[in-house]
Write a protein that holds these residues in place. Structure first.
Motif, PDB file in Angstrom:
ATOM      1  N   PRO A   1       0.802  -1.008  -0.110  1.00  0.00           N
ATOM      2  CA  PRO A   1       0.058  -0.062  -0.058  1.00  0.00           C
ATOM      3  C   PRO A   1       0.992   1.318  -0.145  1.00  0.00           C
ATOM      4  N   LEU A   2       2.020   1.116   0.178  1.00  0.00           N
ATOM      5  CA  LEU A   2       3.027   2.413   0.397  1.00  0.00           C
ATOM      6  C   LEU A   2       3.241   2.991  -0.990  1.00  0.00           C
ATOM      7  N   ARG A   3       3.245   1.855  -1.961  1.00  0.00           N
ATOM      8  CA  ARG A   3       3.720   2.410  -3.345  1.00  0.00           C
ATOM      9  C   ARG A   3       2.909   3.564  -3.820  1.00  0.00           C
ATOM     10  N   ALA A   4       3.701   4.516  -4.247  1.00  0.00           N
ATOM     11  CA  ALA A   4       3.074   5.814  -4.600  1.00  0.00           C
ATOM     12  C   ALA A   4       2.079   5.654  -6.013  1.00  0.00           C
ATOM     13  N   GLN A   5       1.043   6.208  -5.555  1.00  0.00           N
ATOM     14  CA  GLN A   5      -0.043   6.064  -6.743  1.00  0.00           C
ATOM     15  C   GLN A   5       0.024   7.001  -8.024  1.00  0.00           C
ATOM     16  N   ALA A   6      -0.058   6.494  -9.106  1.00  0.00           N
ATOM     17  CA  ALA A   6      -0.017   7.400 -10.290  1.00  0.00           C
ATOM     18  C   ALA A   6      -1.302   7.975 -10.572  1.00  0.00           C
ATOM     19  N   ALA A   7      -1.447   9.353 -10.550  1.00  0.00           N
ATOM     20  CA  ALA A   7      -2.843   9.997 -10.686  1.00  0.00           C
ATOM     21  C   ALA A   7      -3.331   9.752 -12.073  1.00  0.00           C
ATOM     22  N   VAL A   8      -4.240   9.544 -12.403  1.00  0.00           N
ATOM     23  CA  VAL A   8      -4.988   9.286 -13.918  1.00  0.00           C
ATOM     24  C   VAL A   8      -6.268   9.921 -13.724  1.00  0.00           C
TER      25      VAL A   8
ATOM     26  N   TRP B   1      -8.003  -0.643  -9.218  1.00  0.00           N
ATOM     27  CA  TRP B   1      -6.862   0.332  -9.977  1.00  0.00           C
ATOM     28  C   TRP B   1      -5.894   0.670  -8.878  1.00  0.00           C
ATOM     29  N   SER B   2      -6.311   0.593  -7.583  1.00  0.00           N
ATOM     30  CA  SER B   2      -5.052   0.988  -6.773  1.00  0.00           C
ATOM     31  C   SER B   2      -4.184   0.041  -6.572  1.00  0.00           C
ATOM     32  N   GLU B   3      -4.750  -1.325  -7.007  1.00  0.00           N
ATOM     33  CA  GLU B   3      -3.726  -2.344  -7.078  1.00  0.00           C
ATOM     34  C   GLU B   3      -2.778  -2.491  -8.116  1.00  0.00           C
ATOM     35  N   GLU B   4      -3.274  -1.732  -9.301  1.00  0.00           N
ATOM     36  CA  GLU B   4      -2.079  -1.381 -10.346  1.00  0.00           C
ATOM     37  C   GLU B   4      -1.419  -0.265 -10.039  1.00  0.00           C
ATOM     38  N   GLY B   5      -1.730   0.286  -8.931  1.00  0.00           N
ATOM     39  CA  GLY B   5      -0.860   1.578  -8.636  1.00  0.00           C
ATOM     40  C   GLY B   5      -1.268   2.729  -9.253  1.00  0.00           C
ATOM     41  N   LEU B   6      -2.684   2.644  -9.523  1.00  0.00           N
ATOM     42  CA  LEU B   6      -3.467   3.912  -9.985  1.00  0.00           C
ATOM     43  C   LEU B   6      -4.107   4.961  -8.997  1.00  0.00           C
ATOM     44  N   GLU B   7      -4.299   5.855  -9.183  1.00  0.00           N
ATOM     45  CA  GLU B   7      -5.195   6.816  -8.406  1.00  0.00           C
ATOM     46  C   GLU B   7      -6.084   7.244  -9.482  1.00  0.00           C
ATOM     47  N   VAL B   8      -7.324   6.846  -9.790  1.00  0.00           N
ATOM     48  CA  VAL B   8      -7.890   7.144 -10.992  1.00  0.00           C
ATOM     49  C   VAL B   8      -8.957   8.216 -10.577  1.00  0.00           C
ATOM     50  N   ALA B   9      -9.140   9.307 -11.248  1.00  0.00           N
ATOM     51  CA  ALA B   9     -10.236  10.272 -11.033  1.00  0.00           C
ATOM     52  C   ALA B   9     -11.323   9.949 -12.208  1.00  0.00           C
ATOM     53  N   LEU B  10     -12.414   9.549 -11.843  1.00  0.00           N
ATOM     54  CA  LEU B  10     -13.318   9.612 -12.774  1.00  0.00           C
ATOM     55  C   LEU B  10     -14.127  11.104 -13.271  1.00  0.00           C
ATOM     56  N   GLN B  11     -13.892  11.439 -14.386  1.00  0.00           N
ATOM     57  CA  GLN B  11     -14.671  12.644 -14.861  1.00  0.00           C
ATOM     58  C   GLN B  11     -16.131  12.460 -15.462  1.00  0.00           C
ATOM     59  N   SER B  12     -17.011  13.194 -14.831  1.00  0.00           N
ATOM     60  CA  SER B  12     -18.266  13.066 -15.464  1.00  0.00           C
ATOM     61  C   SER B  12     -18.335  13.801 -16.675  1.00  0.00           C
ATOM     62  N   GLY B  13     -19.367  13.296 -17.532  1.00  0.00           N
ATOM     63  CA  GLY B  13     -19.686  14.252 -18.705  1.00  0.00           C
ATOM     64  C   GLY B  13     -20.969  14.934 -18.511  1.00  0.00           C
TER      65      GLY B  13
ATOM     66  N   THR C   1       0.387   2.362 -18.156  1.00  0.00           N
ATOM     67  CA  THR C   1      -0.827   3.011 -17.393  1.00  0.00           C
ATOM     68  C   THR C   1      -1.965   2.468 -17.947  1.00  0.00           C
ATOM     69  N   LEU C   2      -2.158   2.785 -19.554  1.00  0.00           N
ATOM     70  CA  LEU C   2      -3.367   2.442 -20.028  1.00  0.00           C
ATOM     71  C   LEU C   2      -3.610   0.959 -19.674  1.00  0.00           C
ATOM     72  N   LEU C   3      -2.668   0.037 -19.698  1.00  0.00           N
ATOM     73  CA  LEU C   3      -2.982  -1.365 -19.640  1.00  0.00           C
ATOM     74  C   LEU C   3      -3.603  -1.233 -18.222  1.00  0.00           C
ATOM     75  N   SER C   4      -2.839  -0.816 -17.195  1.00  0.00           N
ATOM     76  CA  SER C   4      -3.513  -0.974 -15.940  1.00  0.00           C
ATOM     77  C   SER C   4      -4.757  -0.474 -15.854  1.00  0.00           C
ATOM     78  N   LEU C   5      -5.077   0.536 -16.345  1.00  0.00           N
ATOM     79  CA  LEU C   5      -6.566   1.374 -16.473  1.00  0.00           C
ATOM     80  C   LEU C   5      -7.371   0.340 -17.048  1.00  0.00           C
ATOM     81  N   LEU C   6      -7.212  -0.325 -18.131  1.00  0.00           N
ATOM     82  CA  LEU C   6      -8.176  -1.382 -18.776  1.00  0.00           C
ATOM     83  C   LEU C   6      -8.379  -2.563 -17.948  1.00  0.00           C
TER      84      LEU C   6
END
Lengths: 268, 330, 531
Positions: free
Chosen positions: B26-33, B57-69, B229-234
């Protein structure tokens, strides 16, 4: 002016009183007043500003409804007289319609009074108030004095026999005022009309009127009734005469000095 | 900024459960996407919400922000400019953007079947395209190409259809101003059902209208230079949608819970979630995995897009990331 | 409680009674109509709306607080910008004309199109909502503030000068004081406008707020929610209008009446020279707009995929091989829009003026209807447009009505103020001839009303464009409003920017044209307003 006009009316005020507002905010503008303005005379109403002198005039004009009492103009109500078009009012503000030319403003009075259009008479009147050549100008192109002349022309255009003048020269400078004072009254004195003049100026009152009523501060009451026995037409030279000064002094005494009225004026 | 805040407890649970998989824990830095969605919050994006909520996503090391349309929120520009790494578009819109010079690829397809439908009332139903003749249809004029394509594919005389421009709202149909509506299967018909108005829905996709919808797009540059990153996101996204299929009610409940301020109705969301299943999952996705597309579906798309006035080649689609995702995941 | 209206003839108590009576009338009429239309899913009555609001009070309050928060910041920034611009105009008279024109051009930018661009520029967050709210208010504050700063009695200025102070002191001490009542009038109009701006901003991808709920409700056939939202949005806007007005009235009891007076051109040039100057100003403005447009995009290095530069639009519309085709599309959409906007605009103006005349003849009726009108003027167009189209259909009638309604209320109110304002004792003169009210209306009041009417007509130009584009975008799916929305979704940004340029240019030109007409009218009907 033709002399076949009917005799100017007497104006009789009976117990005339005016109160503005309701309840706690009630203000009595004019205390119960009985007064008669005789046919063909000019009466000046003088008094401190804000006293009820304009209110009195406006009730005679039918612009305000009396709280008590009545006004009878030759035995008829002011509204009836208004409808006949034999009554004219002039105000401190010339109140010309800015979008109409001088001629059209003057002619408007005849239209409103239901009288037939008479371009010759209108132009003649404009010339006689000294505005010849300005017939097609709009008010914005005129000086204050010229506007007031136009307003007087409009006031006279219906050939009224009751003239109600509410400080018509109050907003012009002293020099202009003097000139208007001397020039314009000739226009209505000759045909003869019953005239009421509200004014701040004692000398104007003396110069123009046959009779001066001095009113007290609110609620207005008549505190003096002074005859002005100067011959007509009045001239510039008269102003320096002893007789003129005498009347002027008399009115001023009452207005600014002694006794009850004076105290009440001081409270203004 | 209004990013989603992941409930901390859930995050820790997730991290603990999968702690062994993540190298640095859990200490791994999360990349913001940023991930740009195409509409207001609803169960339409249920799989993404699950991915976020369960920490895929956080398992993949991503901090994902979902942006609404939203009705006035374009998807393509943030993706072009790199503000968002990935966006949700549709094949026709993506084709249009590419025509305008946007270097997009479609990297996965959520809706195998296009959700466009004709909704009508059972008393005066539209069951097949032929039924449209002699009827009035309420639709945005901007969707004219869709109707034209449908008519062309099915030999319907479009001149016999009266098009009434309407806002996107079921009221014109319910109040009898029009005979049918062009709409998505998953929203207006669902709203009518919830409101107790029986309705008939004809899915355009069942009559030859093949346009991939809810497609995942990314720029060529991102695919090349930010591939990991794209792979992790997918990957997270795919797992989310796999969960979604198993329990759509849970997805609906999660959506309502995550967006208490969006005015979502649980019942509506449940019906919508279920209605979506038929569009997103098929034998193809069953065998190949979520988001899959084939040369055949792409060819069908190219044909329909041609009818819509968009000339595209199969270059628009790029399955390589998906292959990697499913290759790894399966 | 009293409403902060100007109705000098009526005392407080009857006025309040009238307001309550008319409110009850509206509610009852609404409920009856709703019940009659129950099966159509078009209209929810006050009973249903109240029930919905009670059941969903938490949701509503949260959404409202979000939108209010955005509107408040937009209000603050927009008004600060308006005041600052006004100060620049007064401090540096040399820039006056250019600043005025630029301010107008920015005001004429269509919300429908600026929304998505702002969203792209800001990314997620409250940026677009606040900016749109600010854009919706700054001009209506700027205009009266300039008038106010100028309305300083010259003796005050002489006083400051006699103490040896300069322009800055003059502005901060004397002019600011004189302008405050004017500012309040601007702020009052700004309050509901900010709310509208924030709601439109929420259409660009916000997660919460009244705008989000409104879309959600419309899509889910939730009539109760739709009308409840419209009701709340309207009430809040009305309340904002009344509160700001009330505070202003409390602080500065005598308010100026003609506030949107056209900026006077204070030079003594002849007619020919004036024309030249006007054209020069036009070109200067155009140049400044183009430089700003290009410069800002370059400065912030915005991606040219969606942030088209002036050169892109030029080549798209003029030099590219398909330019003719592009122009035709644009032309056709503009034509469609104008076919609705122009009749709606004229109908709204005419109706407002005529009804104002009727109200003057029947003051009791005015007491009944005026409070409702003032209230209705604050209702946000994004909530009314779909509702009107829902009720009147999508043809010409619906859209024209929306435009007319947008124009009608401000015109009515401006005209009523104008009608009450026959200068000096003119009405007494008419009265002394026992002239009938109808005749007085035609001969004195109507002409005296023209300045107010034209001021309103000028401000109504951008309002009409806003109304028609919003209606086209949200409801009818036609015209330039739809084209702008459509090109956003199909990434046809060249067309989007062309549309923006066309709409903005057209409304700025129309505004200037009405303003020129207004000046002609003013020189005749209210010469004191044109120095």
């Amino acid at each position: 002016m033709p002399s076949d006009l009917p005799k100017p009316p007497d104006v009789v005020c009976n117990g005339l009183r005016k109160v503005f507002g309701h309840g706690a905010q009630q203000v009595e503008a004019l205390a119960s007043t009985d007064v008669t303005f005789a046919s063909g005379t000019t009466t000046a109403l003088v008094g401190p500003s804000g006293c009820g002198k304009s209110t009195l005039l406006r009730m005679v004009a039918g612009l305000e409804t009396p709280t008590e009492g009545s006004v009878l103009i030759a035995g008829e109500s002011p509204r009836m007289t208004s409808k006949k078009g034999t009554l004219s009012v002039a105000f401190q503000d010339p109140s010309l319609l800015p979008w109409r030319t001088v001629r059209s403003n003057v002619a408007l009075a005849r239209k409103l009074a239901g009288q037939p259009a008479d371009k010759t008479a209108v132009d003649d009147l404009i010339a006689r108030v000294g505005l010849a050549g300005f017939e097609d100008k709009r008010p914005a192109a005129l000086s204050g004095g010229m506007r007031q002349r136009a307003a007087i022309a409009r006031c006279l255009a219906t050939r009224p026999n009751l003239l109600l003048l509410d400080e018509p020269f109050g907003a012009v400078d002293e020099l202009t005022r003097r000139r208007l004072n001397l020039e314009l009254p000739r226009l209505w004195e000759k045909p003869g009309a019953t005239t009421l003049l509200v004014t701040h100026s004692v000398s104007e009152a003396v110069l123009l009127s046959d009779r001066i009523l001095v009113l007290s501060a609110r609620p207005a009451t008549i505190v003096a009734d002074i005859d002005v026995a100067l011959e007509r037409p009045r001239t510039a030279r008269m102003i320096d005469s002893a007789a003129f000064r005498q009347v002027e002094h008399e009115v001023s005494e009452i207005l600014f000095d002694n006794k009850g009225a004076g105290r009440r004026f001081a409270a203004e | 900024m209004t990013h989603f805040t992941l409930p901390r407890r859930r995050f820790l649970q997730g991290a603990a459960a999968f702690g062994g998989l993540a190298l640095a824990g859990p200490l791994r830095a999360q990349a913001a996407v940023n991930f740009q969605l195409s509409w207001l919050p609803s169960v339409q994006f249920g799989g993404s919400y699950i991915a976020l909520d369960k920490g895929y996503w956080s398992e993949e090391g991503l901090e994902v922000a979902l942006q609404s349309g939203g009705p006035n929120a374009p998807v393509e520009p943030p993706v072009v400019s790199g503000t968002a790494l990935m966006g949700i578009s549709a094949a026709d819109y993506t084709a249009a953007a590419v025509e305008q010079g946007a270097p997009f690829k479609i990297i996965a397809v959520a809706m195998q079947k296009n959700p466009f439908s004709i909704a009508s009332l059972p008393a005066n139903p539209v069951n097949e395209p032929k039924d449209l003749e002699g009827k009035s249809i309420g639709m945005a004029t901007s969707n004219m190409p869709v109707l034209q394509a449908l008519c062309e594919i099915n030999g319907v005389d479009i001149d016999k259809i009266e098009v009434v421009p309407t806002q996107y709202d079921a009221a014109p149909l319910v109040s009898g101003q029009v005979d049918c509506l062009l709409c998505w299967k998953t929203d207006l018909p669902v709203a009518m059902t919830v409101a107790g108005v029986e309705n008939t829905v004809m899915l355009l996709a069942d009559f030859g209208y093949a346009v991939h919808s809810q497609t995942y797009i990314a720029t060529e540059d991102a695919i090349k230079n930010d591939r990991a990153t794209l792979l992790s996101l997918l990957k997270g996204e795919v797992r989310g949608w796999q969960d979604y299929e198993k329990d759509t009610d849970a997805a609906a409940a999660l959506t309502v819970e995550m967006f208490p301020d969006s005015g979502l109705d649980l019942e509506t969301q449940k019906i919508q979630a279920a209605a979506q299943v038929g569009l997103m999952y098929s034998d193809l996705t069953e065998s190949k995995g979520f988001g899959w597309f084939t040369e055949e579906t792409v060819a069908a798309n190219i044909e329909t897009l041609g009818l819509l006035g968009r000339t595209v080649s199969e270059e628009l689609w790029d399955r390589s990331l998906l292959e990697e995702v499913h290759g790894n995941a399966l | 409680m009293t409403l902060s209206l100007r109705a000098p003839l009526m005392t407080v108590a009857p006025r309040a009674t009238m307001a309550v009576l008319s409110l009850i009338g509206v509610l009852v009429g609404w409920e009856i109509l709703a019940r009659a239309l129950a099966s159509t899913y078009l209209l929810a009555g006050p009973v249903d709306v109240t029930r919905y609001l009670i059941d969903n009070s938490g949701l509503m309050l949260r959404a409202l607080s979000v939108t209010l928060y955005e509107a408040m910041w937009g209000f603050v920034w927009g008004n600060l910008a308006g005041i600052a611009l006004a100060a620049v105009v007064v401090l540096v008279p040399r820039f006056e004309n250019l600043v005025q024109s630029l301010a107008l051009v920015v005001f004429c930018l269509p919300l429908v199109a600026t929304g998505p661009i702002l969203r792209v520029l800001y990314g997620p967050g409250l940026g677009p909502q606040v900016t749109l709210a600010a854009l919706a208010v700054y001009y209506t504050t700027f205009v009266p503030t300039v008038v106010g700063l100028r309305a300083t009695p010259s003796t005050w200025l002489d006083l400051v000068a006699s103490f040896g102070h300069g322009r800055w002191k003059e502005l901060t001490v004397v002019r600011a004081t004189a302008a405050l009542p004017y500012l309040v009038v601007g702020l009052q109009i700004a309050a509901p406008a900010a709310f509208l701006g924030a709601m439109v901003g929420e259409f660009t991808g916000a997660e919460r707020g009244m705008g989000v709920l409104a879309i959600q409700a419309m899509r889910s056939l939730d009539v109760q929610a739709t009308w409840a939202l419209a009701t709340v949005a309207s009430l809040v806007s009305i309340l904002a209008y009344l509160v700001v007005g009330g505070i202003g009235k409390y602080l500065w009891p005598d308010r100026p009446s003609i506030i949107m007076a056209s900026p006077a051109q204070n030079d003594g040039a002849g007619r020919g020279a004036k024309w030249l100057k006007t054209c020069g100003l036009g070109f200067m403005t155009l140049g400044a707009v183009l430089v700003l447009w290009w410069g800002l995009f370059e400065l912030f290095d915005v991606n040219s995929f969606f942030a088209k530069r002036p050169m892109d639009v030029w080549s798209y519309l003029v030099t590219s091989p398909k330019a003719l085709e592009h122009r035709l599309v644009l032309w056709e959409a503009m034509g469609e829009t104008m076919a609705f906007a122009v009749p709606g605009y004229l109908a709204g103006l005419l109706l407002g003026a005529v009804l104002a005349g009727v109200f003057v003849l029947m003051p009791n009726l005015a007491g009944l209807v005026l409070p409702v009108s003032i209230a209705l003027r604050s209702i946000p167009i994004v909530t009314t447009a779909p509702l009107i189209v829902l009720c009147l259909g999508r043809g010409a009638a619906g859209t024209i009505t929306i435009v007319a309604v947008m124009i009608f209320f401000p015109t009515l109110i401006a005209c009523l103020q104008g009608l009450r304002q026959a200068p000096g004792q003119i009405l007494d003169v008419f009265n002394s001839f026992a002239t009938s009210p109808l005749r007085t209306l035609f001969l004195a009041r109507m002409p005296a009303m023209l300045p107010a009417f034209f001021a309103s007509a000028r401000m109504a130009v951008p309002a009409a464009i806003l109304a028609v584009t919003v209606a086209e975008w949200l409801s009818t799916g036609t015209g330039i409003g739809n084209l702008m929305a459509l090109t956003t979704s199909t990434s046809d940004y060249n067309m989007l920017y062309s549309s923006i340029a066309a709409v903005t240019g057209l409304s700025a030109l129309a505004y200037a044209a009405v303003g020129a007409l207004e000046r002609v009218v003013l020189t005749i009907y209210a010469p004191e307003q044109v120095r």
